[in-house]
Each structure stands twice: as structure tokens, then as C-alpha cells.
Design an enzyme around this catalytic site. Structure first.
Site, PDB file in Angstrom:
ATOM      1  N   GLU A 143     139.952  17.777   4.801  1.00 36.93           N
ATOM      2  CA  GLU A 143     140.600  16.507   5.114  1.00 36.93           C
ATOM      3  C   GLU A 143     139.871  15.327   4.503  1.00 36.93           C
ATOM      4  O   GLU A 143     138.647  15.290   4.445  1.00 36.93           O
ATOM      5  CB  GLU A 143     140.679  16.308   6.632  1.00 36.93           C
ATOM      6  N   CYS A 150     136.854   8.385   2.871  1.00 37.54           N
ATOM      7  CA  CYS A 150     135.989   9.209   3.708  1.00 37.54           C
ATOM      8  C   CYS A 150     136.243  10.666   3.328  1.00 37.54           C
ATOM      9  O   CYS A 150     137.355  11.161   3.469  1.00 37.54           O
ATOM     10  CB  CYS A 150     136.330   8.954   5.181  1.00 37.54           C
ATOM     11  N   CYS A 169     132.981  22.606  10.751  1.00 37.52           N
ATOM     12  CA  CYS A 169     131.592  22.121  10.904  1.00 37.52           C
ATOM     13  C   CYS A 169     130.847  23.069  11.837  1.00 37.52           C
ATOM     14  O   CYS A 169     131.386  23.510  12.842  1.00 37.52           O
ATOM     15  CB  CYS A 169     131.593  20.712  11.498  1.00 37.52           C
ATOM     16  N   CYS A 199     128.827  19.050  18.275  1.00 37.87           N
ATOM     17  CA  CYS A 199     128.844  17.778  18.992  1.00 37.87           C
ATOM     18  C   CYS A 199     130.043  17.774  19.936  1.00 37.87           C
ATOM     19  O   CYS A 199     131.175  18.050  19.511  1.00 37.87           O
ATOM     20  CB  CYS A 199     128.929  16.626  18.002  1.00 37.87           C
ATOM     21  N   CYS A 212     133.250  15.466  19.203  1.00 40.77           N
ATOM     22  CA  CYS A 212     133.908  15.521  17.893  1.00 40.77           C
ATOM     23  C   CYS A 212     134.869  16.701  17.804  1.00 40.77           C
ATOM     24  O   CYS A 212     134.501  17.845  18.083  1.00 40.77           O
ATOM     25  CB  CYS A 212     132.858  15.623  16.793  1.00 40.77           C
ATOM     26  N   CYS A 266     137.159   8.660  13.003  1.00 40.03           N
ATOM     27  CA  CYS A 266     135.935   9.461  13.154  1.00 40.03           C
ATOM     28  C   CYS A 266     136.102  10.486  14.267  1.00 40.03           C
ATOM     29  O   CYS A 266     136.541  10.155  15.362  1.00 40.03           O
ATOM     30  CB  CYS A 266     134.762   8.580  13.587  1.00 40.03           C
TER      31      CYS A 266
HETATM   32  N1  SAH Z   1     128.151  15.392  10.556  1.00 41.28           N
HETATM   33  C1  SAH Z   1     127.907  14.041  10.131  1.00 41.28           C
HETATM   34  C2  SAH Z   1     129.115  13.350   9.538  1.00 41.28           C
HETATM   35  C3  SAH Z   1     130.433  13.424  10.278  1.00 41.28           C
HETATM   36  S1  SAH Z   1     130.631  12.480  11.729  1.00 41.28           S
HETATM   37  C4  SAH Z   1     127.318  13.233  11.274  1.00 41.28           C
HETATM   38  O1  SAH Z   1     127.244  13.747  12.381  1.00 41.28           O
HETATM   39  O2  SAH Z   1     126.872  12.115  11.058  1.00 41.28           O
HETATM   40  C5  SAH Z   1     130.720  10.821  11.292  1.00 41.28           C
HETATM   41  C6  SAH Z   1     130.554   9.891  12.516  1.00 41.28           C
HETATM   42  O3  SAH Z   1     131.628  10.009  13.425  1.00 41.28           O
HETATM   43  C7  SAH Z   1     129.298  10.203  13.321  1.00 41.28           C
HETATM   44  O4  SAH Z   1     128.527   9.076  13.483  1.00 41.28           O
HETATM   45  C8  SAH Z   1     129.824  10.671  14.655  1.00 41.28           C
HETATM   46  O5  SAH Z   1     128.940  10.316  15.669  1.00 41.28           O
HETATM   47  C9  SAH Z   1     131.132   9.943  14.744  1.00 41.28           C
HETATM   48  N2  SAH Z   1     132.092  10.600  15.649  1.00 41.28           N
HETATM   49  C10 SAH Z   1     132.297  11.907  15.821  1.00 41.28           C
HETATM   50  N3  SAH Z   1     133.285  12.124  16.708  1.00 41.28           N
HETATM   51  C11 SAH Z   1     133.729  10.912  17.091  1.00 41.28           C
HETATM   52  C12 SAH Z   1     134.755  10.485  17.963  1.00 41.28           C
HETATM   53  N4  SAH Z   1     135.540  11.348  18.611  1.00 41.28           N
HETATM   54  N5  SAH Z   1     134.937   9.158  18.109  1.00 41.28           N
HETATM   55  C13 SAH Z   1     134.184   8.267  17.427  1.00 41.28           C
HETATM   56  N6  SAH Z   1     133.215   8.630  16.574  1.00 41.28           N
HETATM   57  C14 SAH Z   1     132.976   9.937  16.414  1.00 41.28           C
END
Ligand code: SAH
Length: 366
Positions: free
Chosen positions: A93, A106, A113, A117, A120, A344
Site C-alpha cells: 500500500e 508515504c 509487518c 504494535c 496499528c 497512519c
Molecule cells: N514501523 C515504522 C513505520 C510505520 S508506522 C514505525 O513504527 O515507525 C508510522 C507511524 O504511524 C508511527 O509513528 C506509528 O506510531 C503511527 N501509527 C501507527 N498506528 C497508528 C494509528 N492507528 N493511528 C495513528 N498513528 C499510528
């Protein structure tokens, strides 16, 4: 198809070796590189400045494109999300975000992944596989072609963020190769200072990037000010806890050159990590490590079945004021493309009648 060489993932030098091995003159390497990256052509047929015989050989031995756009979604705010698939049928994506003075794309570094987390959505796919340099570069070519047309000049500068699906620092070599290819003046010419890569905190790689001269800007996802909470929200913290992560961040910060950016990201989850106490703890933590980087506060982008809601605007504002009262710069990031699952943490190969992998969720009203 899989045995064919994907030419989009090759540097000018590699492409030159590839064509000379076919008995072609070396300059064809540069010519094909420009056709792929500067003119953004996705097939050899379109490269009409190459002899027909060479195009036939290339078709037999190589590919000019491997990703296929499966569906495209456009947000009311102009953001576009592309759901593509690789030659082996895995989801990739990419999100295009138009802004007043620039465009931001982006990109994803992995399909799915491996990190878990809890806030996410991509985590729910698990790791399908890491993307090749060509697959990373193709995402940008596809988005630019869709918005501006193949070969057309882009009217505004293009910034890139490695914040799509995947952990870029767990696909480090391919990421750096892709960035090198994209920075070529004879190609896309997107230079490292226009690129920001976000990591969940792969400490050895942060230290490595500190030693690299032509590197992208760096962003670190924090999400919590204590190990106890971060262990829960970002299990990678058990491997590299906050003290170790922030020590590496300090090492990196000390190597910053003028014009380079270094930021922290903090996703704001209602009632979970957004209290005044959390704000004070976060400011104290960064101050204790003498880190000066700005903190981007990202209101959580909700998506079923994630168990969180975004913090209210008031809470986010109060959090920011506390950080600032303690000398920590903070910025509230505005979500883009939530309505099309492009924001994000919302990338999980969603589509209408979704049946990709195990993901079967209904669209939620946001
Ligand atoms: N794996 C990398 C890059 C992808 S996430 C990382 O963790 O940095 C990119 C950003 O999106 C991260 O800062 C993460 O904290 C944020 N993120 C992930 N899930 C989210 C959500 N549901 N709402 C808002 N931000 C989110």
C-alpha cells in the site's frame, strides 16, 4: 516471470552491467535508467528510442514493472490510497498526500509487518515479506503517474515518508538501495533530505544511520514514556527498551547536520497514554537524555478491531502545552485520508469485499 530481472531495482551501474552482458553498448544502461525513472515508463514497448530488437530481448529477460494496482481510493481531502499487489500476490500500500506547496508520498517497506504494535492495523497482517528495492521505487512511480500522467513533470516537489506498512529498518539494505536509486539526478531525483524514514526503534540501525553521510531524515515512534507502557503498546520495546533507544537517539542527534530533521512520533490514545502525567514523564525522559528533537503528536486513527479511540482535541492540546512548558517542542499532526483507510496505522490491505489474508473487516464510519 519471477526469474526475470526487475530493472527498476537496479542502480545505473548495475543496469549498465546488465546491458553490457547482453552485448549492448554501456550507454544503453543510462538510457534505460532515465526511461524507467525520469520518464517513468512502465513497459519496454514505450521506450521507442531503443531499437526494436533490444526491446524484444529486454521483454524476454527483464521486467520494467512488477507491481499491479488492484484498487485505488480517493479521500475527500485529496489523499489517494493505492492497494497494489506484488508478482507473488502480496499486498503493498502507498498513499499520496497533496499539500499546498509539495506532495508527500508515504511508501511501504514491507508487505505486512512483523512488529506487533497494538494500535496499528498493519500488525494484524503479520509479516508477509520484505519488499525489494524495485518494489519500493515502483510505488512512487505508480503514484506520480496516476496523479500527473506517465512522463509528465511534477509541478511541486515530492517528499517521501517511509511510514507505510512495515518496519523500514528491518529491510535496511533494500531501503537504502531504493533511496539511492530515487536520489539519482537522471531519475526521480528525490534527494535524501526530502525523505523521512520512521522506525519503531531498531537500535543497531539507528546507530548505523548515524554513520551514513547521505541519509534520510529520521523519525522515531515512541507512543509511551515508560517501559511498562511501551512494552505493552510496542512489544519491540522489550528488545530495545527506552533507555537504550534514547541513548542511540542522542548519538544520532549529535551527528545531525544543518537541514537534517529528527523527530519523535507519539500516537495519542484516549485514556491510555495521553494524561498530564504521561506528558510530564515524556518531557522529563527527553530532557534527561538531552534530546532536542520535536515531538509530533498523532491523534490515533481508529480502525476496527483496534481497541483504542483518539484523544480529544483538548487533551492533545493540553499534552502539547505541558511538553512545551518543559522546553520540548511539540506539533499536532493533522490526520489525512482517514475516510479511505489511508491514515497512519490504517494500512492493512483493506478493500471492499476484503478477503486478503485473514483480514475481513467491515468499513467503520469515521
Ligand atoms: N514501523 C515504522 C513505520 C510505520 S508506522 C514505525 O513504527 O515507525 C508510522 C507511524 O504511524 C508511527 O509513528 C506509528 O506510531 C503511527 N501509527 C501507527 N498506528 C497508528 C494509528 N492507528 N493511528 C495513528 N498513528 C499510528
Amino acid at each position: 516471470m519471477t526469474e526475470k530481472t526487475s530493472l527498476v531495482g537496479l542502480s545505473i551501474a548495475e543496469l549498465t552491467s546488465f546491458v553490457t552482458a547482453l552485448g549492448e553498448p554501456a550507454y544503453r544502461g543510462k538510457q534505460i535508467f532515465a526511461a524507467l525513472h525520469q520518464r517513468r515508463l512502465r513497459s519496454f514497448e514505450e521506450m521507442t528510442d531503443l531499437p526494436k530488437a533490444l526491446r524484444d530481448v529486454l521483454n524476454e529477460k527483464a521486467t520494467a514493472a512488477t507491481l499491479i494496482v488492484e484498487s485505488k481510493y480517493q479521500s475527500t481531502d485529496g489523499t489517494r490510497r493505492y492497494l497494489m499487489k506484488t508478482h507473488d500476490d502480496l499486498p503493498v500500500e502507498t498513499v499520496f498526500i497533496p499539500e499546498e506547496r509539495r506532495d508527500t508520498i508515504c511508501f511501504s517497506s514491507q508487505s505486512g509487518c512483523p512488529l506487533q504494535c497494538t494500535f496499528c492495523l498493519t500488525a494484524q497482517l503479520g509479516l508477509l515479506r520484505s519488499l525489494t528495492p524495485g518494489e519500493i521505487v515502483e510505488q512512487i512511480i505508480i503514484a506520480l503517474n496516476d496523479v500527473y500522467g506517465a512522463g509528465e513533470k511534477t509541478p511541486r516537489g515530492t517528499n517521501l515518508v517511509g511510514m507505510g506498512a512495515g518496519e523500514p529498518f528491518l529491510n535496511f539494505d533494500s531501503l537504502l538501495n531504493a533511496l539511492r536509486i530515487m536520489s539519482e539526478p537522471q531519475g526521480l531525483f528525490i534527494v535524501p533530505h526530502r525523505v523521512t524514514v520512521s522506525t519503531a526503534g531498531i537500535v543497531p540501525r539507528i546507530r548505523e544511520v548515524a554513520q551514513i553521510p547521505d541519509r534520510p531524515n529520521l523519525a522515531i515512534s515512541l507512543a509511551a514514556p515508560t517501559n511498562e507502557l511501551r512494552d505493552e503498546l510496542m512489544p519491540i520495546n522489550k528488545k530495545w527498551p527506552l533507555e537504550e533507544l534514547l541513548a542511540a537517539c542522542k548519538e544520532f542527534e549529535e551527528t545531525l547536520k544543518p537541514g537534517e530533521h529528527f523527530t519523535f512520533e507519539y500516537v495519542m490514545l484516549a485514556g491510555k497514554n495521553d494524561s498530564e502525567e504521561h506528558a510530564r514523564q515524556l518531557a522529563n525522559l527527553l530532557n534527561r537524555h538531552e534530546l532536542h528533537a520535536k515531538v509530533n503528536l498523532i491523534p490515533h486513527n481508529p480502525a476496527e478491531p483496534l481497541p483504542y479511540q483518539p484523544s480529544s482535541a483538548d487533551t492533545v492540546e493540553r499534552f502539547k502545552l505541558i511538553l512545551e512548558s518543559k522546553g520540548v517542542h511539540a506539533y499536532i499532526r493533522k490526520p489525512r485520508g482517514r475516510d479511505i483507510f489511508a491514515a497512519c496505522g490504517q494500512l492493512a490491505a483493506r478493500r471492499e469485499n476484503n478477503n486478503f489474508q485473514a483480514i475481513k473487516q467491515s468499513m467503520v464510519a469515521l
